[in-house]
Design a protein around this motif. Structure first.
Motif, PDB file in Angstrom:
ATOM      1  N   UNK A 101       0.989  -1.294  -0.264  1.00 42.98           N
ATOM      2  CA  UNK A 101       0.005   0.398   0.021  1.00 42.98           C
ATOM      3  C   UNK A 101       0.495   1.345  -0.456  1.00 42.98           C
ATOM      4  N   UNK A 102       1.812   1.469   1.282  1.00 40.87           N
ATOM      5  CA  UNK A 102       2.791   2.787   0.337  1.00 40.87           C
ATOM      6  C   UNK A 102       3.543   3.009  -0.610  1.00 40.87           C
ATOM      7  N   UNK A 103       3.798   1.589  -1.344  1.00 41.61           N
ATOM      8  CA  UNK A 103       4.694   2.061  -2.053  1.00 41.61           C
ATOM      9  C   UNK A 103       3.831   1.835  -3.407  1.00 41.61           C
ATOM     10  N   UNK A 104       1.848   1.663  -3.739  1.00 39.44           N
ATOM     11  CA  UNK A 104       1.376   1.847  -4.517  1.00 39.44           C
ATOM     12  C   UNK A 104       1.134   3.460  -3.984  1.00 39.44           C
ATOM     13  N   UNK A 162       7.478   5.522   4.855  1.00 43.00           N
ATOM     14  CA  UNK A 162       7.136   3.768   5.321  1.00 43.00           C
ATOM     15  C   UNK A 162       7.516   2.797   4.885  1.00 43.00           C
ATOM     16  N   UNK A 163       7.052   3.092   3.179  1.00 46.57           N
ATOM     17  CA  UNK A 163       7.823   1.755   2.707  1.00 46.57           C
ATOM     18  C   UNK A 163       8.860   1.086   3.379  1.00 46.57           C
ATOM     19  N   UNK A 164      10.081   2.173   3.596  1.00 51.24           N
ATOM     20  CA  UNK A 164      11.732   2.065   3.854  1.00 51.24           C
ATOM     21  C   UNK A 164      11.493   0.903   5.445  1.00 51.24           C
ATOM     22  N   UNK A 174       8.533  -0.134   6.713  1.00 51.04           N
ATOM     23  CA  UNK A 174       7.733  -1.654   6.652  1.00 51.04           C
ATOM     24  C   UNK A 174       8.559  -2.091   6.212  1.00 51.04           C
ATOM     25  N   UNK A 175       9.608  -2.364   5.545  1.00 46.87           N
ATOM     26  CA  UNK A 175      10.268  -3.303   4.673  1.00 46.87           C
ATOM     27  C   UNK A 175      11.513  -3.353   6.509  1.00 46.87           C
ATOM     28  N   UNK A 176      11.484  -3.078   7.344  1.00 45.53           N
ATOM     29  CA  UNK A 176      12.234  -3.125   7.930  1.00 45.53           C
ATOM     30  C   UNK A 176      11.181  -4.107   8.783  1.00 45.53           C
ATOM     31  N   UNK A 177      10.385  -3.549   9.308  1.00 50.64           N
ATOM     32  CA  UNK A 177       9.059  -4.552   9.848  1.00 50.64           C
ATOM     33  C   UNK A 177       8.479  -5.931   9.697  1.00 50.64           C
ATOM     34  N   UNK A 178       9.109  -5.664   8.348  1.00 53.30           N
ATOM     35  CA  UNK A 178       9.114  -6.778   7.374  1.00 53.30           C
ATOM     36  C   UNK A 178      10.192  -8.312   8.221  1.00 53.30           C
ATOM     37  N   UNK A 179      10.925  -7.449   7.692  1.00 51.74           N
ATOM     38  CA  UNK A 179      11.818  -8.396   7.908  1.00 51.74           C
ATOM     39  C   UNK A 179      12.029  -8.853   9.520  1.00 51.74           C
ATOM     40  N   UNK A 180      11.352  -8.581   9.888  1.00 50.96           N
ATOM     41  CA  UNK A 180      11.559  -8.400  12.096  1.00 50.96           C
ATOM     42  C   UNK A 180      10.083  -9.289  12.011  1.00 50.96           C
ATOM     43  N   UNK A 210      17.982   4.155   4.887  1.00 52.82           N
ATOM     44  CA  UNK A 210      17.898   2.608   3.924  1.00 52.82           C
ATOM     45  C   UNK A 210      16.315   2.960   2.528  1.00 52.82           C
ATOM     46  N   UNK A 211      15.705   4.497   2.741  1.00 52.29           N
ATOM     47  CA  UNK A 211      15.754   5.539   1.615  1.00 52.29           C
ATOM     48  C   UNK A 211      16.835   5.293   0.797  1.00 52.29           C
TER      49      UNK A 211
END
Length: 258
Positions: free
Chosen positions: A136-139, A145-147, A149-155, A185-186
């Protein structure tokens, strides 16, 4: 005979064990505020004096901290994995970035494999939910926010691996990443084409996990972090090339003025 009378556990000790378990499993996170004394005593079903005794013991152990007028918080113990001097050294050394990514590739590949095998259905739902937020952040073209969420995804993948040592070690590593010690990350989200590629890679990781494919999940993580490493190497090379080009340009300008 080796038997001894069974002694009932003190209520405060039971509270300590419960809070310690929540911190150990990463459910209570560093900096998170505990409910008020009244609410927490009601939830735990213990008296306030027993709760106060437990909180005081956990504060003495450095797991909780109190702020006047603000409440009781889970102590920020993640940064203790690296001394300030070592952290500053990491920040000054490009090779530390690539050693960090190599370490992540090994650890997160293993975590993804474990998550596919050992994660509960709820664990996988959490991972999928974070991925959907990232999508959603990508869209919405929201790179910051996408960066995050990237970290949250891996965690979330690491949490789903159900290895508490790996969890706290990698959280500590991600804390340094959030602080920009290893890289920003950005940088990875500057260009649309890079962002599209990163989202596709996260989709492959998520698909393999949802299919409970340990080998596929590990391979997808390894491929993703290999791409991140190459992108950062290209960025460092581009910065070096630009510095040389500027020197050449300034030299040509000085020659032309003579």
């Amino acid at each position: 005979m080796p038997f001894r009378p069974v002694e009932p556990e003190k209520l405060s000790t039971a509270v300590i064990h419960q809070i310690e378990g929540l911190i150990l499993r990463g459910i209570l996170r560093p900096g998170e505020r505990l409910p008020s004394e009244r609410e927490l005593s009601e939830r735990l079903g213990v008296s306030r004096p027993s709760l106060r005794e437990a909180i005081a013991s956990l504060q003495d152990d450095g797991l909780l901290s109190s702020k006047a007028g603000a409440g009781v918080f889970v102590a920020d113990v993640l940064g203790s994995a690296f001394s300030p001097a070592l952290t500053r050294l990491f920040a000054r050394n490009d090779e530390a970035v690539f050693d960090y990514l190599s370490f992540r590739r090994d650890m997160e590949g293993l975590a993804a494999e474990r998550a596919a095998r050992l994660g509960s259905d709820t664990d996988l739902q959490v991972i999928d939910a974070v991925y959907r937020k990232m999508q959603s952040a990508h869209d919405k073209i929201a790179p910051e926010a996408e960066a995050q969420l990237d970290a949250e995804f891996h965690l979330a993948i690491i949490e789903a691996s159900h290895n508490v040592i790996m969890l706290h070690m990698m959280r500590s590593m991600y804390q340094l990443l959030r602080e920009g010690v290893f890289y920003n990350r950005q940088i990875m989200f500057k260009q649309r084409t890079t962002r599209d590629t990163l989202l596709e890679q996260h989709a492959k990781i998520n698909d393999a996990l949802q299919a409970r494919d340990p080998i596929g999940a590990r391979a997808a993580v390894v491929a993703h972090l290999g791409y991140v490493e190459q992108s950062l190497r290209d960025d460092i090379k581009a910065q070096s090339n630009e510095a040389i080009a500027r020197q050449r340009f300034e030299h040509e300008q000085s020659r032309g003025s003579k």
